[in-house]
Write an enzyme that holds these catalytic residues in place. Structure first.
Site, PDB file in Angstrom:
ATOM      1  N   ASP A  13      18.528  35.815 -30.044  1.00  8.12           N
ATOM      2  CA  ASP A  13      19.830  36.487 -29.891  1.00  8.12           C
ATOM      3  C   ASP A  13      20.735  35.815 -28.858  1.00  8.12           C
ATOM      4  O   ASP A  13      21.537  36.475 -28.192  1.00  8.12           O
ATOM      5  CB  ASP A  13      19.631  37.972 -29.500  1.00  8.12           C
ATOM      6  CG  ASP A  13      18.807  38.708 -30.527  1.00  8.12           C
ATOM      7  OD1 ASP A  13      18.889  38.352 -31.714  1.00  8.12           O
ATOM      8  OD2 ASP A  13      18.079  39.638 -30.141  1.00  8.12           O
ATOM      9  N   LYS A  16      23.229  32.114 -31.526  1.00  6.76           N
ATOM     10  CA  LYS A  16      23.067  30.943 -32.406  1.00  6.76           C
ATOM     11  C   LYS A  16      24.037  31.012 -33.584  1.00  6.76           C
ATOM     12  O   LYS A  16      24.634  30.018 -33.975  1.00  6.76           O
ATOM     13  CB  LYS A  16      21.616  30.865 -32.930  1.00  6.76           C
ATOM     14  CG  LYS A  16      20.581  30.693 -31.840  1.00  6.76           C
ATOM     15  CD  LYS A  16      19.163  30.716 -32.388  1.00  6.76           C
ATOM     16  CE  LYS A  16      18.705  32.053 -32.921  1.00  6.76           C
ATOM     17  NZ  LYS A  16      18.549  33.106 -31.910  1.00  6.76           N
ATOM     18  N   GLY A  40      18.752  37.961 -36.978  1.00  6.56           N
ATOM     19  CA  GLY A  40      20.041  38.615 -37.213  1.00  6.56           C
ATOM     20  C   GLY A  40      21.077  37.765 -36.509  1.00  6.56           C
ATOM     21  O   GLY A  40      21.120  37.730 -35.274  1.00  6.56           O
ATOM     22  N   HIS A  41      21.835  36.998 -37.263  1.00  4.71           N
ATOM     23  CA  HIS A  41      22.806  36.059 -36.680  1.00  4.71           C
ATOM     24  C   HIS A  41      24.210  36.569 -36.953  1.00  4.71           C
ATOM     25  O   HIS A  41      24.629  36.680 -38.101  1.00  4.71           O
ATOM     26  CB  HIS A  41      22.590  34.651 -37.270  1.00  4.71           C
ATOM     27  CG  HIS A  41      21.236  34.082 -36.949  1.00  4.71           C
ATOM     28  ND1 HIS A  41      20.747  32.934 -37.493  1.00  4.71           N
ATOM     29  CD2 HIS A  41      20.261  34.527 -36.108  1.00  4.71           C
ATOM     30  CE1 HIS A  41      19.539  32.685 -36.993  1.00  4.71           C
ATOM     31  NE2 HIS A  41      19.219  33.645 -36.159  1.00  4.71           N
ATOM     32  N   GLN A 225      15.163  33.006 -34.002  1.00  3.70           N
ATOM     33  CA  GLN A 225      14.384  33.404 -32.820  1.00  3.70           C
ATOM     34  C   GLN A 225      14.668  32.444 -31.662  1.00  3.70           C
ATOM     35  O   GLN A 225      15.763  31.929 -31.579  1.00  3.70           O
ATOM     36  CB  GLN A 225      12.872  33.478 -33.152  1.00  3.70           C
ATOM     37  CG  GLN A 225      12.503  34.659 -34.044  1.00  3.70           C
ATOM     38  CD  GLN A 225      12.814  34.446 -35.514  1.00  3.70           C
ATOM     39  OE1 GLN A 225      12.396  33.473 -36.096  1.00  3.70           O
ATOM     40  NE2 GLN A 225      13.533  35.363 -36.134  1.00  3.70           N
TER      41      GLN A 225
HETATM   42  P1  GDP Z   1      21.720  35.102 -32.653  1.00  9.17           P
HETATM   43  O1  GDP Z   1      20.576  35.836 -33.213  1.00  9.17           O
HETATM   44  O2  GDP Z   1      21.305  34.061 -31.668  1.00  9.17           O
HETATM   45  O3  GDP Z   1      22.659  34.551 -33.686  1.00  9.17           O
HETATM   46  O4  GDP Z   1      22.571  36.163 -31.792  1.00  9.17           O
HETATM   47  P2  GDP Z   1      22.951  37.659 -32.252  1.00  9.17           P
HETATM   48  O5  GDP Z   1      24.023  37.590 -33.267  1.00  9.17           O
HETATM   49  O6  GDP Z   1      21.741  38.432 -32.568  1.00  9.17           O
HETATM   50  O7  GDP Z   1      23.470  38.240 -30.883  1.00  9.17           O
HETATM   51  C1  GDP Z   1      24.525  37.650 -30.175  1.00  9.17           C
HETATM   52  C2  GDP Z   1      25.619  38.716 -29.977  1.00  9.17           C
HETATM   53  O8  GDP Z   1      26.516  38.264 -28.987  1.00  9.17           O
HETATM   54  C3  GDP Z   1      26.471  38.940 -31.217  1.00  9.17           C
HETATM   55  O9  GDP Z   1      26.899  40.272 -31.232  1.00  9.17           O
HETATM   56  C4  GDP Z   1      27.661  38.006 -31.014  1.00  9.17           C
HETATM   57  O10 GDP Z   1      28.839  38.458 -31.679  1.00  9.17           O
HETATM   58  C5  GDP Z   1      27.829  38.110 -29.513  1.00  9.17           C
HETATM   59  N1  GDP Z   1      28.355  36.900 -28.871  1.00  9.17           N
HETATM   60  C6  GDP Z   1      28.103  35.590 -29.131  1.00  9.17           C
HETATM   61  N2  GDP Z   1      28.723  34.800 -28.223  1.00  9.17           N
HETATM   62  C7  GDP Z   1      29.381  35.638 -27.378  1.00  9.17           C
HETATM   63  C8  GDP Z   1      30.166  35.416 -26.204  1.00  9.17           C
HETATM   64  O11 GDP Z   1      30.382  34.302 -25.740  1.00  9.17           O
HETATM   65  N3  GDP Z   1      30.649  36.534 -25.585  1.00  9.17           N
HETATM   66  C9  GDP Z   1      30.419  37.782 -26.029  1.00  9.17           C
HETATM   67  N4  GDP Z   1      30.929  38.805 -25.345  1.00  9.17           N
HETATM   68  N5  GDP Z   1      29.676  38.023 -27.137  1.00  9.17           N
HETATM   69  C10 GDP Z   1      29.149  36.967 -27.780  1.00  9.17           C
HETATM   70  P1  IMO Z   2      17.239  35.942 -33.915  1.00 11.62           P
HETATM   71  O1  IMO Z   2      17.130  34.812 -34.911  1.00 11.62           O
HETATM   72  C1  IMO Z   2      15.239  38.460 -30.968  1.00 11.62           C
HETATM   73  C2  IMO Z   2      11.040  39.454 -31.738  1.00 11.62           C
HETATM   74  C3  IMO Z   2      10.699  40.902 -32.044  1.00 11.62           C
HETATM   75  C4  IMO Z   2       9.306  40.985 -31.452  1.00 11.62           C
HETATM   76  C5  IMO Z   2       8.721  39.609 -31.790  1.00 11.62           C
HETATM   77  C6  IMO Z   2       7.868  39.586 -33.054  1.00 11.62           C
HETATM   78  O2  IMO Z   2      18.249  36.959 -34.269  1.00 11.62           O
HETATM   79  O3  IMO Z   2      17.388  35.404 -32.535  1.00 11.62           O
HETATM   80  P2  IMO Z   2       8.478  39.682 -35.647  1.00 11.62           P
HETATM   81  O4  IMO Z   2       9.205  40.693 -36.460  1.00 11.62           O
HETATM   82  O5  IMO Z   2       9.097  38.313 -35.692  1.00 11.62           O
HETATM   83  O6  IMO Z   2       7.011  39.638 -35.959  1.00 11.62           O
HETATM   84  O7  IMO Z   2       8.576  40.212 -34.132  1.00 11.62           O
HETATM   85  O8  IMO Z   2       9.836  38.742 -31.961  1.00 11.62           O
HETATM   86  N1  IMO Z   2      12.079  38.858 -32.610  1.00 11.62           N
HETATM   87  C7  IMO Z   2      13.326  38.600 -32.220  1.00 11.62           C
HETATM   88  N2  IMO Z   2      13.963  38.882 -31.052  1.00 11.62           N
HETATM   89  N3  IMO Z   2      15.885  37.789 -31.950  1.00 11.62           N
HETATM   90  C8  IMO Z   2      15.264  37.483 -33.096  1.00 11.62           C
HETATM   91  O9  IMO Z   2      15.829  36.702 -34.041  1.00 11.62           O
HETATM   92  C9  IMO Z   2      13.937  37.927 -33.297  1.00 11.62           C
HETATM   93  N4  IMO Z   2      13.051  37.834 -34.312  1.00 11.62           N
HETATM   94  C10 IMO Z   2      11.917  38.383 -33.872  1.00 11.62           C
HETATM   95  O10 IMO Z   2      11.589  41.789 -31.410  1.00 11.62           O
HETATM   96  O11 IMO Z   2       9.372  41.065 -30.058  1.00 11.62           O
HETATM   97 MG    MG Z   3      19.895  37.814 -33.409  1.00 11.10          MG
END
Ligand code: GDP
Ligand code: IMO
Ligand code: MG
Length: 431
Positions: A13, A16, A40-41, A225
């Site tokens: 998270d 990415k 979840g991207h 991840q």
């Molecule tokens: P990922 O799994 O690495 O793609 O990240 P996620 O989408 O799960 O979580 C990142 C969250 O941070 C999302 O809600 C993005 O919209 C938000 N985000 C990404 N970059 C920024 C930033 O520079 N500032 C803020 N405030 N939010 C951001």
């Molecule tokens: P993105 O791509 C954050 C965590 C789960 C748990 C562990 C194992 O959005 O960054 P799993 O379901 O993979 O067997 O769970 O890994 N986890 C993540 N945490 N971002 C993710 O993906 C994750 N995918 C799995 O919360 O701790």
């Molecule tokens: Mg994510």
């Protein structure tokens, strides 16, 4: 054009999705190489939010081709839903997405076992996303899983194979978990219908990536991840079951290392973790709550609150080192805008022994207490900043320290959710 691998540098998270979206428009291919719908991207298109779980984030750009690599585990029900939702929102997917025939399938019993295994572990539960990831990789390693290539079988053969698999899984459900059996015949029939949808997309990734190997096509690898969730290099056993690190990009696509030119780590300006397991810099007090609400730190897949903490330099240096990162992007700098003091863990106290080496040992990491260096906050909004010179002096000091200590350039700083909220710094932040 240089190929680029995007790797989450922390516990997932890191943002990415946003960075892949920002950098991928010019690539011929964007490939996911590991994981599944546990990812979840999030990508913002103006005010519209798109969350991708299986489809590579680069596919939101017309003309980019997507690959689901053989290192992934894919739930065909979830993939169908995601494709339909994206197509309803105006993104063409089916004609641009190919799936490696080696990709393993997540079937309903994998998800069921994932949930039941978590319940059984209770105190030591990992806090998985419940998407069936671990059990599907178990089947892969046990050499008993079904793969995308199986969907190309004549329907009666596929049906038979699925029924056999589910009957075997039902025995496990009954004997290990005292759980009800799943309906093998109806699941097999559903899969036969799904096979019709996916058949045109399933292919040999060796064949379709020939252009990448000979240099006529470019590729971005989209990691899911993060390094600290890696099955081999993460905080085992509180990890996922795949390899988000650089090795996963190689095995999960079948492309050789010479096709990976830039290796870009994505790191938040602080740190979060969703799920259980050690997190040395976690803030348990109000400041953690403040980070969570300012950063909107709730899981994009499960909606769970993310645990929040300060930037962990030891963990980040480890991530840079084991992946050979050629540059990093720092995201969510704006979330720190209102803090008067910002901390960075620069050392651990491990049972009285100081160390600057990140520790992944099951018993060692929980015993590590971070030693912090404090920085004065900048207490100014940064979201409108577009150049290094626009950033407040204290924000630059913070970034310069991270760049110096990580030993690689910070090539971009994200200052907001929108695609335009970026300060690109290809030459690094130390001028
Ligand atoms: P990922 O799994 O690495 O793609 O990240 P996620 O989408 O799960 O979580 C990142 C969250 O941070 C999302 O809600 C993005 O919209 C938000 N985000 C990404 N970059 C920024 C930033 O520079 N500032 C803020 N405030 N939010 C951001
Ligand atoms: P993105 O791509 C954050 C965590 C789960 C748990 C562990 C194992 O959005 O960054 P799993 O379901 O993979 O067997 O769970 O890994 N986890 C993540 N945490 N971002 C993710 O993906 C994750 N995918 C799995 O919360 O701790
Ligand atoms: Mg994510």
């Amino acid at each position: 054009m240089k190929n680029r691998v995007i790797i989450g540098g922390q516990w997932g998270d890191e943002g990415k999705g946003k960075i892949v979206d920002s950098l991928s428009a010019q690539f011929d291919w964007v490939a996911r190489y590991q994981g599944g719908a546990n990812a979840g991207h999030t990508i913002m298109r103006g005010d519209e939010k798109v969350v991708l779980h299986l489809v590579p984030s680069g596919l939101l750009h017309d003309g980019v081709k997507g690959l689901l690599g053989g290192g992934m585990v894919v739930d065909p029900w979830a993939l169908k839903e995601e494709i339909i939702e994206l197509e309803q929102r105006g993104f063409s997917i089916r004609d641009r997405l190919v799936i490696s025939s080696n990709t393993h399938l997540i079937l309903p019993f994998h998800k069921r076992i994932d949930e039941l295994a978590e319940d059984k572990l209770t105190r030591k539960s990992i806090g998985t996303t419940g998407r069936g990831i671990g059990p599907a990789y178990m089947d892969k390693v046990a050499r008993s899983g079904l793969r995308m290539g199986d969907l190309l079988l004549p329907p009666e053969n596929l049906e038979r194979k699925v029924i056999e698999k589910i009957l075997a899984a039902n025995e496990i459900l009954a004997s290990m978990y005292d759980a009800d059996p799943l309906p093998s015949a109806s699941i097999a029939q559903e899969l036969v219908v799904l096979a019709d949808i996916f058949r045109p997309m399933i292919t040999s990734s060796y064949e379709v990536l020939a252009g990448v190997r000979n240099g006529s096509e470019s590729i971005m690898f989209e990691g899911a991840q993060g390094v600290l969730l890696d099955i081999d290099h993460g905080s085992f056993p509180f990890v996922t079951s795949s390899s988000p690190t650089i090795a996963g990009a190689i095995s999960g696509t079948g492309l050789p290392p010479r096709c990976m030119h830039e290796i870009t780590g994505i790191f938040k300006a602080y740190c979060t973790r969703v799920g259980n397991g050690p997190f040395p810099t976690e803030i348990l007090a109000d400041e953690g709550e403040e980070l969570r609400s300012l950063g909107g730190e709730f899981g994009a897949t499960t909606g769970r609150p993310r645990r929040c903490g300060w930037f962990d330099l030891l963990a980040a240096r480890y991530a840079v080192d084991i992946n050979g990162m050629t540059g990093v992007v720092i995201t969510k700098l704006d979330v720190l805008d209102s803090f008067s003091t910002i901390k960075v863990a620069v050392e651990y106290d491990c049972n009285g022994e100081p160390t600057k080496m990140f520790q992944t040992g099951t018993d060692v990491l929980p015993a590590c207490k971070p030693i912090y260096k404090e920085f004065a906050g900048w207490e100014k909004p940064t979201t409108a900043c577009r150049t290094l010179a626009d950033l407040p002096a204290n924000a630059r000091k913070y970034l310069e320290f991270l760049e110096e200590e990580l030993g690689t350039h910070i090539i971009g700083v994200s200052v907001g959710r929108g695609a335009e909220d970026m300060v690109w710094t290809p030459e690094g932040v130390i001028t």
